[in-house]
Design a protein around this motif. Sequence first.
Motif, PDB file in Angstrom:
ATOM      1  N   HIS A  94      45.266  36.485  35.642  1.00  0.00           N
ATOM      2  CA  HIS A  94      44.382  35.531  36.547  1.00  0.00           C
ATOM      3  C   HIS A  94      43.270  35.294  36.075  1.00  0.00           C
ATOM      4  O   HIS A  94      42.569  36.257  35.329  1.00  0.00           O
ATOM      5  CB  HIS A  94      44.312  36.103  38.213  1.00  0.00           C
ATOM      6  CG  HIS A  94      43.736  37.288  38.523  1.00  0.00           C
ATOM      7  ND1 HIS A  94      42.416  37.355  38.730  1.00  0.00           N
ATOM      8  CD2 HIS A  94      44.186  38.540  38.283  1.00  0.00           C
ATOM      9  CE1 HIS A  94      42.217  38.729  39.002  1.00  0.00           C
ATOM     10  NE2 HIS A  94      43.121  39.325  38.672  1.00  0.00           N
ATOM     11  N   ASP A 252      40.228  39.351  35.544  1.00  0.00           N
ATOM     12  CA  ASP A 252      41.383  39.739  35.062  1.00  0.00           C
ATOM     13  C   ASP A 252      41.451  38.702  33.779  1.00  0.00           C
ATOM     14  O   ASP A 252      42.280  38.688  32.955  1.00  0.00           O
ATOM     15  CB  ASP A 252      42.659  39.517  35.720  1.00  0.00           C
ATOM     16  CG  ASP A 252      43.733  39.830  34.868  1.00  0.00           C
ATOM     17  OD1 ASP A 252      43.586  40.944  34.265  1.00  0.00           O
ATOM     18  OD2 ASP A 252      44.611  39.303  35.181  1.00  0.00           O
ATOM     19  N   ASP A 326      47.534  42.394  34.379  1.00  0.00           N
ATOM     20  CA  ASP A 326      46.507  42.554  35.342  1.00  0.00           C
ATOM     21  C   ASP A 326      45.722  44.233  35.031  1.00  0.00           C
ATOM     22  O   ASP A 326      46.508  44.832  34.685  1.00  0.00           O
ATOM     23  CB  ASP A 326      46.717  42.774  36.828  1.00  0.00           C
ATOM     24  CG  ASP A 326      45.537  42.048  37.481  1.00  0.00           C
ATOM     25  OD1 ASP A 326      44.501  42.141  37.197  1.00  0.00           O
ATOM     26  OD2 ASP A 326      45.790  41.589  38.860  1.00  0.00           O
TER      27      ASP A 326
END
Length: 452
Positions: A94, A252, A326
């Motif tokens: 992300h 991230d 992540d």
Amino acid sequence: MSNNSENLLFKSESVWKKRSREEIEKFSSEYSGFLTNSKTERLTVKNLVSVAKKLGFSDDIFSDRFYVINKDKTVAFFKITDNLEDGFNIITAHIDSPRIDLKPRFLFEDDGILLLKTHYYGGIKKYQWFNIPLCLKGVVLKTDGSLVEVSIGDAPGEPVLVISDLLPHLDKEDKKVSEKFLGEDLSPIAGTIPLENEEKEAVKLYVLKLLNEKYGVTEKDLIGADLSLVPAFETRGAGLDSSLIAGYGHDDRVCAYTAFRAIIDSKSQKRSSIVLLFDREEIGSDGNTGAKERFWIRVLKKIVEHNNPNLDVEDLIEKSAVLSGDVAAGLDPKYKTVMEPLNAPKLGYGTVLVKYTGVRGKSGTSEASAEFFGKIRNLFIENDVSWQVGELGKVDQGGGGTVAKFFAELGSWVLDVGPAVLGMHSPYELVSKADVLETYLAYKTFLENFSG
Ligand code: MN
Ligand code: MN
């Protein structure tokens, strides 16, 4: 047979003993340059796409390497092979990070001081955002329909924005942190000069005049804009040995960058590669740019229909393998009590394999099976990638999750893999340079060598 004690034990070793300083520094400096210039999801998309274009990625979804941008906040990179029927190797990450957004109406003058009203985004410890340099980034859609990009406080010499805290001399009340630092108080000071010959809201008018000169906007134009306050810090080496990287948004964008580099640098691939970079993970992946929105599946449907209409996209996704990139919570010697050391990742010991996240009794997580965890572990062992395990704190301490579960519900094989971070969600997070390189190598190995 492997019955001597040397082979019986799993030994994890510092990456610094294995890789050259030169190799680690080279990748870290490339990553640091990217991170300093990519403080929002929009900037991340723009910067990565500009690199990809130079390397031959096009916006034509029927070519063999291409990118697709979704609403300027999400991006996907594809490298398509002939064996579509074998499914895909996918890495996802992300590109949104905790920050402080401006409210739809944000200009507020009180006692001759102009403040900006805000609403924080993501899980933050509010006190960390007081008295640090912040910059303003985002876009405004004007009443004439044109879009203006805003950036104040990031370039050298530009003024920054600061949320002032109360001086210790007057802050004697012994309150809980959650009661002391309130969401409505996360208001930076935006101005103190009154516009000449004005009585009411003179300071607000002065700043509006400045904004009008710079961006051609009025107060009406600014209402409902995407404007965020993000730390104005530069990404830098940290520690007396400079073994770490201090920067805003490792969570991230470190996985986004290493995944992106993996797909652009990979020399070969066992099956088609996809890198998916989402927005809105920090608030639960809701919204039309979050991982719950599946623009990439619509793209795949068009490709499959074009290349091999006999195939079913949902079957291909079910066969696919996903590394959910992540960051993991690293072991900090000061805060050992919230961790269980045997399963807590250490800085500099390689990328982290997280079998499950979740809360309490593994609630709200997908869990990688023995088969998939084992295959990825074995792949890293065969290709000399340093890895370790991680969990999100000790049992019943707290918990959390990633986008992994949104892929698991499509039937794909999923495992969380990424570097450990200290000070996660703070304005200046820390990662190990060695772990950044190792994460890149892990992702590249996966795209090049994993065949399901
Ligand atoms: Mn994250
Ligand atoms: Mn996060």
